[in-house]
Design an enzyme around this catalytic site. Structure first.
Site, PDB file in Angstrom:
ATOM      1  N   ARG A 118     -50.425  85.403  32.640  1.00  0.00           N
ATOM      2  CA  ARG A 118     -50.685  86.149  33.870  1.00  0.00           C
ATOM      3  C   ARG A 118     -49.592  87.140  34.244  1.00  0.00           C
ATOM      4  O   ARG A 118     -49.870  88.284  34.603  1.00  0.00           O
ATOM      5  CB  ARG A 118     -50.828  85.212  35.084  1.00  0.00           C
ATOM      6  CG  ARG A 118     -52.164  84.630  35.286  1.00  0.00           C
ATOM      7  CD  ARG A 118     -51.981  83.239  35.840  1.00  0.00           C
ATOM      8  NE  ARG A 118     -51.334  82.446  34.820  1.00  0.00           N
ATOM      9  CZ  ARG A 118     -52.005  81.852  33.832  1.00  0.00           C
ATOM     10  NH1 ARG A 118     -53.295  81.908  33.801  1.00  0.00           N
ATOM     11  NH2 ARG A 118     -51.371  81.189  32.874  1.00  0.00           N
ATOM     12  N   THR A 119     -48.355  86.681  34.221  1.00  0.00           N
ATOM     13  CA  THR A 119     -47.292  87.530  34.758  1.00  0.00           C
ATOM     14  C   THR A 119     -47.149  88.793  33.905  1.00  0.00           C
ATOM     15  O   THR A 119     -47.128  89.913  34.426  1.00  0.00           O
ATOM     16  CB  THR A 119     -45.961  86.742  34.810  1.00  0.00           C
ATOM     17  OG1 THR A 119     -46.212  85.509  35.472  1.00  0.00           O
ATOM     18  CG2 THR A 119     -44.892  87.514  35.548  1.00  0.00           C
TER      19      THR A 119
ATOM     20  N   LYS B 299     -31.344  87.653  15.910  1.00  0.00           N
ATOM     21  CA  LYS B 299     -30.208  87.838  14.978  1.00  0.00           C
ATOM     22  C   LYS B 299     -28.888  87.560  15.679  1.00  0.00           C
ATOM     23  O   LYS B 299     -27.815  87.763  15.115  1.00  0.00           O
ATOM     24  CB  LYS B 299     -30.185  89.278  14.462  1.00  0.00           C
ATOM     25  CG  LYS B 299     -31.440  89.735  13.771  1.00  0.00           C
ATOM     26  CD  LYS B 299     -31.293  91.224  13.395  1.00  0.00           C
ATOM     27  CE  LYS B 299     -32.616  91.883  13.152  1.00  0.00           C
ATOM     28  NZ  LYS B 299     -32.529  93.344  13.235  1.00  0.00           N
TER      29      LYS B 299
ATOM     30  N   ARG C 250     -38.654  88.008  31.767  1.00  0.00           N
ATOM     31  CA  ARG C 250     -38.735  86.547  31.906  1.00  0.00           C
ATOM     32  C   ARG C 250     -37.784  85.932  30.894  1.00  0.00           C
ATOM     33  O   ARG C 250     -37.744  86.356  29.739  1.00  0.00           O
ATOM     34  CB  ARG C 250     -40.160  86.043  31.666  1.00  0.00           C
ATOM     35  CG  ARG C 250     -40.226  84.524  31.573  1.00  0.00           C
ATOM     36  CD  ARG C 250     -41.636  83.998  31.553  1.00  0.00           C
ATOM     37  NE  ARG C 250     -42.267  84.127  32.860  1.00  0.00           N
ATOM     38  CZ  ARG C 250     -43.464  83.616  33.144  1.00  0.00           C
ATOM     39  NH1 ARG C 250     -44.150  82.958  32.216  1.00  0.00           N
ATOM     40  NH2 ARG C 250     -44.000  83.765  34.338  1.00  0.00           N
TER      41      ARG C 250
ATOM     42  N   HIS D  76     -39.140  82.545  40.762  1.00  0.00           N
ATOM     43  CA  HIS D  76     -40.243  83.375  40.244  1.00  0.00           C
ATOM     44  C   HIS D  76     -40.721  84.212  41.437  1.00  0.00           C
ATOM     45  O   HIS D  76     -41.790  83.995  41.992  1.00  0.00           O
ATOM     46  CB  HIS D  76     -41.343  82.463  39.710  1.00  0.00           C
ATOM     47  CG  HIS D  76     -42.379  83.131  38.858  1.00  0.00           C
ATOM     48  ND1 HIS D  76     -42.508  84.500  38.751  1.00  0.00           N
ATOM     49  CD2 HIS D  76     -43.348  82.604  38.056  1.00  0.00           C
ATOM     50  CE1 HIS D  76     -43.514  84.780  37.930  1.00  0.00           C
ATOM     51  NE2 HIS D  76     -44.037  83.649  37.493  1.00  0.00           N
TER      52      HIS D  76
HETATM   53  N1   CP Z   1     -48.003  81.904  37.007  1.00  0.00           N
HETATM   54  C1   CP Z   1     -47.396  82.306  35.862  1.00  0.00           C
HETATM   55  O1   CP Z   1     -46.198  82.619  35.847  1.00  0.00           O
HETATM   56  O2   CP Z   1     -48.211  82.318  34.783  1.00  0.00           O
HETATM   57  P1   CP Z   1     -47.783  82.773  33.323  1.00  0.00           P
HETATM   58  O3   CP Z   1     -46.734  81.773  32.841  1.00  0.00           O
HETATM   59  O4   CP Z   1     -49.020  82.753  32.491  1.00  0.00           O
HETATM   60  O5   CP Z   1     -47.154  84.126  33.433  1.00  0.00           O
END
Ligand code: CP
Length: 305
Positions: A51-52, A80, A101, A129
């Site tokens: 999603r993110t 590496k 991320r 998050h």
């Molecule tokens: N909610 C969320 O962060 O989903 P993903 O890990 O799929 O990005």
């Protein structure tokens, strides 16, 4: 603000949050606007995501921007031994904004200190998050008509759940009441309880997922027990199925009651709950696209009419 990075939800004031929710409403009405023409946006995903990453990339596409990046760090020079600092400095040369991320807590803060462009934290380990929190706040606002004076029951992995940690801070501006439901092994870290105490935010802690904690709620925020955060898989096996929401458990909930989940779900919400008008988690994920359009524009100082 000089550095428009979003590393923690604490980077946004209450006024920032409310303003960005209003901008998200504009994108909700009209998602396609060519506001990123000529801009290059980097999505660096050192940890898996559906999603993110895809909602950020959809947001960039809908705004007419270009995307570079990776969804698997194994295909990059970090495999590496290239340091995060060098990776960020390189990508800063190419892109106008970096969405990242990373599995390490604090990685996004570190990146924001070395980058020449804004960093958006798309999740750093068990820490924060913030863009998920913004879409959670937008979803709560859309379903409740307000963010104020709500009872939020949060269930599952409250220890490692970065969406939970950010949500507690994000909601703290709006006089919430929290009901925390977790097994002892996954209970909310002291630091977040102290945060609530210091702001006079009432909360209860439970280990039982009882009708009472569901029926009092305006929002039920379910979370997954995250296998990837456990070093001892025996510990994971003990708690992985501890709370499962069934359809019969929401029969006596309030009319305004809605179920949120940051997703992915494993089995903590049974599939037949999806048909309930009180299940909101798929719309919640859709809202992520609008809020991320707003967050990118905020970071790049782009006005949205
Ligand atoms: N909610 C969320 O962060 O989903 P993903 O890990 O799929 O990005």
């Amino acid at each position: 603000m000089v550095n428009k990075s979003l590393v923690s939800i604490t980077d946004y004031s209450k006024e920032d949050i409310l303003r960005i929710l209003k901008i998200a409403e504009k994108f909700d009405e009209k998602p396609n606007r060519r506001l990123l023409e000529g801009k290059v946006c980097a999505t660096l995903f050192f940890e898996p995501s559906t999603r993110t990453r895809l909602s950020f990339e959809t947001a960039i596409n809908r705004l007419g921007g270009r995307i570079i990046g990776f969804s698997d760090a194994a295909t990059t020079s970090s495999s590496k031994g290239e340091t995060l600092k060098d990776t960020i400095l390189m990508v800063s040369n190419y892109a106008d904004i970096i969405i990242m991320r990373h599995h390490l807590e604090g990685a996004a803060r570190y990146a924001s200190e070395v980058a020449k462009v804004p960093i958006i934290n798309a999740g750093d380990g068990a820490n924060q998050h913030p863009t998920q929190t913004m879409l959670d706040l937008y979803s709560i606002y859309k379903t409740q008509g307000t963010l104020d004076n709500l009872t939020i029951t949060i269930v599952g992995d409250l220890k490692y759940g970065r969406t939970v940690h950010s949500l507690i801070i994000g909601m703290s501006h709006f006089n919430p009441r929290f009901i925390f439901v977790a097994p002892e092994e996954l209970s909310l870290p002291e630091t977040y309880k102290q945060f609530c105490d210091s702001r006079g935010i009432p909360y209860e802690e439970h280990t039982d997922f009882s009708p009472d904690v569901i029926n009092q709620a305006d929002i039920l925020y379910m979370t997954r027990v995250q296998r990837e955060r456990f070093t001892d898989l025996m510990e994971y096996e003990k708690v992985k199925n501890v709370y499962i929401l069934r359809k019969d458990m929401i029969e006596k909930t309030k009319n305004n009651f809605r179920i949120l989940h940051p997703l992915p779900r494993v089995n903590e919400i049974q599939q037949d709950v999806d048909d309930s008008p009180k299940a909101y988690y798929f719309e919640q994920a859709k809202n992520g696209m609008f809020i991320r359009e707003a967050i990118i524009c905020e970071a790049l100082n782009i006005k949205v009419d």
